[in-house]
Design a protein around this motif. Structure first.
Motif, PDB file in Angstrom:
ATOM      1  N   ILE A   1       0.852  -1.197   0.000  1.00 14.47           N
ATOM      2  CA  ILE A   1       0.000   0.000   0.000  1.00 14.47           C
ATOM      3  C   ILE A   1       0.888   1.247   0.000  1.00 14.47           C
ATOM      4  CG2 ILE A   1      -1.794   1.295   1.231  1.00 14.47           C
ATOM      5  CD1 ILE A   1      -2.760  -1.322   2.433  1.00 14.47           C
ATOM      6  N   GLU A   2       0.588   2.133  -0.938  1.00 19.08           N
ATOM      7  CA  GLU A   2       1.360   3.374  -1.038  1.00 19.08           C
ATOM      8  C   GLU A   2       0.440   4.542  -0.671  1.00 19.08           C
ATOM      9  OE1 GLU A   2       3.901   3.977  -4.781  1.00 19.08           O
ATOM     10  OE2 GLU A   2       2.447   5.624  -4.874  1.00 19.08           O
ATOM     11  N   VAL A   3       0.840   5.295   0.341  1.00 17.63           N
ATOM     12  CA  VAL A   3       0.024   6.426   0.806  1.00 17.63           C
ATOM     13  C   VAL A   3       0.762   7.715   0.468  1.00 17.63           C
ATOM     14  CG1 VAL A   3      -0.971   7.531   2.855  1.00 17.63           C
ATOM     15  CG2 VAL A   3      -0.940   5.037   2.684  1.00 17.63           C
ATOM     16  N   ARG A   4       0.084   8.639  -0.187  1.00 24.92           N
ATOM     17  CA  ARG A   4       0.731   9.897  -0.561  1.00 24.92           C
ATOM     18  C   ARG A   4      -0.147  11.096  -0.207  1.00 24.92           C
ATOM     19  NH1 ARG A   4       4.164   6.924  -0.523  1.00 24.92           N
ATOM     20  NH2 ARG A   4       5.690   6.309  -2.097  1.00 24.92           N
ATOM     21  N   ASP A   5       0.409  11.983   0.600  1.00 22.15           N
ATOM     22  CA  ASP A   5      -0.251  13.256   0.947  1.00 22.15           C
ATOM     23  C   ASP A   5      -1.677  13.076   1.457  1.00 22.15           C
ATOM     24  OD1 ASP A   5       1.921  14.917   0.315  1.00 22.15           O
ATOM     25  OD2 ASP A   5       1.445  14.763  -1.818  1.00 22.15           O
ATOM     26  N   LEU A   6      -1.899  12.021   2.206  1.00 21.75           N
ATOM     27  CA  LEU A   6      -3.246  11.716   2.700  1.00 21.75           C
ATOM     28  C   LEU A   6      -3.696  12.770   3.714  1.00 21.75           C
ATOM     29  CD1 LEU A   6      -5.346   9.339   2.403  1.00 21.75           C
ATOM     30  CD2 LEU A   6      -4.519   8.593   4.641  1.00 21.75           C
ATOM     31  N   THR A   7      -4.893  13.284   3.501  1.00 22.36           N
ATOM     32  CA  THR A   7      -5.448  14.299   4.398  1.00 22.36           C
ATOM     33  C   THR A   7      -6.896  13.965   4.713  1.00 22.36           C
ATOM     34  OG1 THR A   7      -4.006  16.002   3.475  1.00 22.36           O
ATOM     35  CG2 THR A   7      -5.951  16.769   4.643  1.00 22.36           C
ATOM     36  N   LYS A   8      -7.236  14.061   5.995  1.00 21.82           N
ATOM     37  CA  LYS A   8      -8.621  13.843   6.402  1.00 21.82           C
ATOM     38  C   LYS A   8      -9.001  14.891   7.436  1.00 21.82           C
ATOM     39  CE  LYS A   8     -12.602  12.047   7.186  1.00 21.82           C
ATOM     40  NZ  LYS A   8     -13.659  12.011   6.167  1.00 21.82           N
ATOM     41  N   THR A   9     -10.048  15.621   7.162  1.00 21.76           N
ATOM     42  CA  THR A   9     -10.490  16.691   8.046  1.00 21.76           C
ATOM     43  C   THR A   9     -11.896  16.390   8.544  1.00 21.76           C
ATOM     44  OG1 THR A   9      -9.224  18.169   6.626  1.00 21.76           O
ATOM     45  CG2 THR A   9     -10.732  19.201   8.148  1.00 21.76           C
ATOM     46  N   PHE A  10     -12.125  16.609   9.832  1.00 23.03           N
ATOM     47  CA  PHE A  10     -13.472  16.479  10.377  1.00 23.03           C
ATOM     48  C   PHE A  10     -14.012  17.870  10.703  1.00 23.03           C
ATOM     49  CE2 PHE A  10     -11.669  12.325  11.636  1.00 23.03           C
ATOM     50  CZ  PHE A  10     -12.620  11.491  11.077  1.00 23.03           C
ATOM     51  N   HIS A  11     -15.271  18.078  10.422  1.00 21.79           N
ATOM     52  CA  HIS A  11     -15.908  19.349  10.744  1.00 21.79           C
ATOM     53  C   HIS A  11     -16.900  19.135  11.873  1.00 21.79           C
ATOM     54  CE1 HIS A  11     -14.242  21.082   7.051  1.00 21.79           C
ATOM     55  NE2 HIS A  11     -14.486  19.907   6.521  1.00 21.79           N
TER      56      HIS A  11
END
Ligand SMILES: Nc1ncnc2c1ncn2[C@@H]1O[C@H](COP(=O)(O)OP(=O)(O)OP(=O)(O)O)[C@@H](O)[C@H]1O
Ligand SMILES: [Mg+2]
Length: 284
Positions: free
Chosen positions: A6-16
């Motif tokens: 698995i290759e992960v690149r610049d992963l971003t997760k935001t919760f509001h």
């Protein structure tokens, strides 16, 4: 040569939420190698679970990419009691993902339970036994990648090492790849080939277990390894961002004794050391 699963690149997760915007995962990149156990450690709220959930598609991500060559993926949860239906028998819980119900018995035996347990209900089992059920259920869809999200944290110490050994045996037999999440470095160091240290949604340091434990580079890793608590708690302050604000600087800067003004201003570039040991810090 290590094969990337698995290759992960610049992963971003935001919760509001009402409190504002929390960037749970903030542009992180790493590779997960086939057959390895990558331990993920860091204190509560640093984004470990969110990362794991993104990797098994239980959570969507905002930006970045996850390129997976895994045939199937599963997750094992921290609290075995809350992750199963209390009104289902053990056999039914395990058989849910199976085509043939007979295979449930084989799976239960594989995780160290007997056919006597198949007609039991969750409340009749110990935490350790129930976590075995959770593992059997995860295996039922034949995954090659499993996120283990604090799988022993809720268990009695006496069960912990047995469950860890079971996970190790299954990895060997089935050729599984694990992302093993724990806030407890003592647990992670035991099972992981490599360790990733997270803080404030970012990777602080990643490398082979021996090196992270014996030659840590990042100030935060050193704090985690020492008995001394980090100087002061300032968790939310730098995680809650206004909408659309791009986080800047190092999330650990507010607590870091070595911080400089640059640490608040500029995100740390990755520094590559020998043996794939990577660290994100302006001051080393
Ligand atoms: N569904 C959600 N809605 C809003 N905020 C969330 C949600 N899930 C996680 N967060 C926030 O995202 C951040 C990361 O949470 P996450 O659960 O991934 O941390 P963690 O490292 O697994 O913590 P712990 O060790 O306590 O399990 C936290 O600030 C958390 O409050
Ligand atoms: Mg968590």
């Amino acid at each position: 040569m290590k094969e990337t699963l698995i290759e992960v690149r610049d992963l971003t997760k935001t919760f509001h939420s009402d409190e504002g915007t929390t960037r749970a995962i903030d542009r992180i990149s790493f590779d997960l190698y086939k057959g390895e156990t990558l331990g993920v450690a860091g204190e509560s709220g640093c984004g470990k679970t969110t990362l794991g959930r993104c990797l098994v598609s239980l959570e969507s991500h905002d930006s970045g990419t996850i390129t997976s060559r895994a045939g199937g993926s599963q997750i094992i949860f921290q609290d075995p009691y809350n992750s199963v239906d209390p009104y289902w028998t053990i056999e039914r819980i395990v058989a849910e993902g199976l085509k043939d119900r007979k295979d449930a018995i084989t799976l239960l035996e594989k995780v160290g339970l007997s056919r006597n347990e198949k007609d039991s209900y969750p409340h009749e089992l110990s935490g350790g036994q129930l976590q075995r059920v959770g593992i059997a259920r995860a295996l039922s869809t034949n995954p090659d990648f499993i996120v283990c999200d604090e799988p022993v944290s809720a268990l009695d110490v006496s069960y912990q090492s047995k469950i860890i050994s079971l996970l190790e045996d299954l990895q060997e037999e089935e050729g599984l790849t694990y992302l093993f999440i724990s806030h407890d470095l003592a647990v992670v160091r035991h099972i992981a080939d490599r360790i990733m240290i997270m803080y404030g949604g970012q990777i602080m340091e990643i490398g082979n277990t021996d090196e992270i434990i014996n030659s840590p580079l990042h100030p935060y890793t050193k704090f985690l390894l020492s008995a001394v608590p980090a100087p002061f708690e300032k968790k939310k302050e730098f995680q809650v961002l206004d909408d659309d604000t791009v986080s800047q600087g190092c999330p650990f800067a507010p607590r870091c004794p070595f911080r400089t003004e640059k640490c608040f201003r500029e995100r740390c570039e990755r520094q590559d050391r020998a043996n794939g040991h990577l660290v994100y810090c302006h001051n080393i």
